[in-house]
Design a protein around this motif. Structure first.
Motif, PDB file in Angstrom:
ATOM      1  N   ILE A 120       0.838  -1.193   0.000  1.00 49.93           N
ATOM      2  CA  ILE A 120       0.000   0.000   0.000  1.00 49.93           C
ATOM      3  C   ILE A 120       0.874   1.245   0.000  1.00 49.93           C
ATOM      4  CG2 ILE A 120      -1.690   1.325   1.330  1.00 49.93           C
ATOM      5  CD1 ILE A 120      -2.684  -1.378   2.438  1.00 49.93           C
ATOM      6  N   ASP A 121       0.525   2.188  -0.841  1.00 57.20           N
ATOM      7  CA  ASP A 121       1.162   3.498  -0.867  1.00 57.20           C
ATOM      8  C   ASP A 121       0.050   4.532  -0.877  1.00 57.20           C
ATOM      9  OD1 ASP A 121       3.131   5.458  -1.016  1.00 57.20           O
ATOM     10  OD2 ASP A 121       3.220   5.397  -3.196  1.00 57.20           O
ATOM     11  N   LEU A 122       0.252   5.630  -0.185  1.00 56.81           N
ATOM     12  CA  LEU A 122      -0.776   6.665  -0.123  1.00 56.81           C
ATOM     13  C   LEU A 122      -0.246   7.968  -0.693  1.00 56.81           C
ATOM     14  CD1 LEU A 122      -2.183   6.063   3.470  1.00 56.81           C
ATOM     15  CD2 LEU A 122      -3.184   5.343   1.316  1.00 56.81           C
ATOM     16  N   GLU A 123      -1.053   8.562  -1.544  1.00 55.96           N
ATOM     17  CA  GLU A 123      -0.729   9.844  -2.159  1.00 55.96           C
ATOM     18  C   GLU A 123      -1.967  10.721  -2.105  1.00 55.96           C
ATOM     19  OE1 GLU A 123       0.254   8.353  -6.005  1.00 55.96           O
ATOM     20  OE2 GLU A 123       2.297   7.840  -5.425  1.00 55.96           O
ATOM     21  N   ALA A 124      -1.789  12.017  -2.264  1.00 53.84           N
ATOM     22  CA  ALA A 124      -2.932  12.933  -2.237  1.00 53.84           C
ATOM     23  C   ALA A 124      -2.781  13.974  -3.325  1.00 53.84           C
ATOM     24  CB  ALA A 124      -3.026  13.630  -0.879  1.00 53.84           C
ATOM     25  N   ARG A 125      -3.916  14.430  -3.784  1.00 53.53           N
ATOM     26  CA  ARG A 125      -3.956  15.559  -4.704  1.00 53.53           C
ATOM     27  C   ARG A 125      -4.919  16.567  -4.120  1.00 53.53           C
ATOM     28  NH1 ARG A 125      -3.042  16.044 -10.621  1.00 53.53           N
ATOM     29  NH2 ARG A 125      -3.470  18.211 -10.983  1.00 53.53           N
ATOM     30  N   LEU A 126      -4.458  17.796  -3.999  1.00 57.89           N
ATOM     31  CA  LEU A 126      -5.268  18.871  -3.457  1.00 57.89           C
ATOM     32  C   LEU A 126      -5.507  19.889  -4.561  1.00 57.89           C
ATOM     33  CD1 LEU A 126      -6.453  20.391  -0.918  1.00 57.89           C
ATOM     34  CD2 LEU A 126      -4.258  21.560  -0.841  1.00 57.89           C
ATOM     35  N   ASN A 127      -6.755  20.077  -4.908  1.00 57.53           N
ATOM     36  CA  ASN A 127      -7.123  21.130  -5.849  1.00 57.53           C
ATOM     37  C   ASN A 127      -7.618  22.322  -5.046  1.00 57.53           C
ATOM     38  OD1 ASN A 127      -6.560  19.704  -8.193  1.00 57.53           O
ATOM     39  ND2 ASN A 127      -8.559  18.775  -8.232  1.00 57.53           N
ATOM     40  N   HIS A 128      -7.143  23.511  -5.373  1.00 60.88           N
ATOM     41  CA  HIS A 128      -7.539  24.707  -4.646  1.00 60.88           C
ATOM     42  C   HIS A 128      -8.967  25.102  -5.034  1.00 60.88           C
ATOM     43  CE1 HIS A 128      -3.532  25.155  -3.066  1.00 60.88           C
ATOM     44  NE2 HIS A 128      -3.060  24.961  -4.286  1.00 60.88           N
ATOM     45  N   ALA A 129      -9.787  25.324  -4.012  1.00 62.96           N
ATOM     46  CA  ALA A 129     -11.203  25.639  -4.239  1.00 62.96           C
ATOM     47  C   ALA A 129     -11.386  27.028  -4.819  1.00 62.96           C
ATOM     48  CB  ALA A 129     -11.960  25.527  -2.915  1.00 62.96           C
TER      49      ALA A 129
END
Length: 195
Positions: A120-129
């Motif tokens: 398992i690997d965890l990544e995130a993507r954050l889009n600015h609102a």
């Protein structure tokens, strides 16, 4: 694969091909139905709603925001200033993500479809609102499938589980995908295409 005694779970018993360990057995139980698993295998996706409670989603979202702020100005940051940032290796960066190593039902689905030993690997993507035109362009999660598929080719053994930590409406844009494209090497989408 069989139904468990209580009838609520699917159970699969695997034998690990490890002679030195005496061919140990591992049993995997999942609440996914055979139909859901078949749909995932054929279409390439399965939608599960409400798997995170608000408190957990909120804590994870706060951690992602903290990391995004800390990493945004680093030269190695994978970001589009003002649009989005991609954060890798979350397990190494904040212990709030550690419970996701045992997160059901995605883990049991992965073990049922890929075998009991998963990484398992965890990544995130954050889009600015609130930024017009911000979009994640079309992209492939399995970009290494050649066309034509060679006789001894082995498809990459992976599942991607997307967890949305904020409520998403039509205003933010919907997730779009191409059913069945996970098993085809001939889908061509122009780089950067967002529609």
């Amino acid at each position: 694969m069989r139904r468990s005694d209580d009838g609520r779970h699917l159970s699969t018993e695997f034998v690990i091909n490890d002679q030195a360990a005496g061919y140990p057995r591992r049993t995997v139980e999942t609440t996914a139905t055979p139909e859901e698993l078949d749909d995932l295998v054929s279409s390439g996706y399965l939608l599960l709603r409400g798997v995170l409670d608000r408190g957990t989603a909120g804590a994870l979202a706060e951690a992602v925001l903290r990391l995004a702020e800390a990493e945004a100005d680093r030269p190695e940051a994978e970001s589009l200033p003002g649009d989005s940032i991609y954060i890798r290796s979350l397990l190494d960066k904040d212990p709030v993500f550690h419970p996701l190593l045992r997160f059901e039902p995605p883990l049991s689905i992965a073990r049922t479809l890929l075998g009991p030993q998963v990484w398992i690997d965890l990544e995130a993507r954050l889009n600015h609102a609130g930024r017009p035109g911000v979009a994640v362009p079309w992209h492939a999660h399995l970009p290494v499938i050649p066309d034509p598929v060679p006789a001894l080719f082995s498809y990459p053994h992976q599942l991607h589980c997307l967890l949305y930590l904020d409520h998403i409406t039509e205003r933010e844009g919907a997730l779009c995908l191409i059913p069945g494209s996970h098993s085809s090497g001939n889908v061509r989408i122009p780089l950067g295409e967002a529609r």
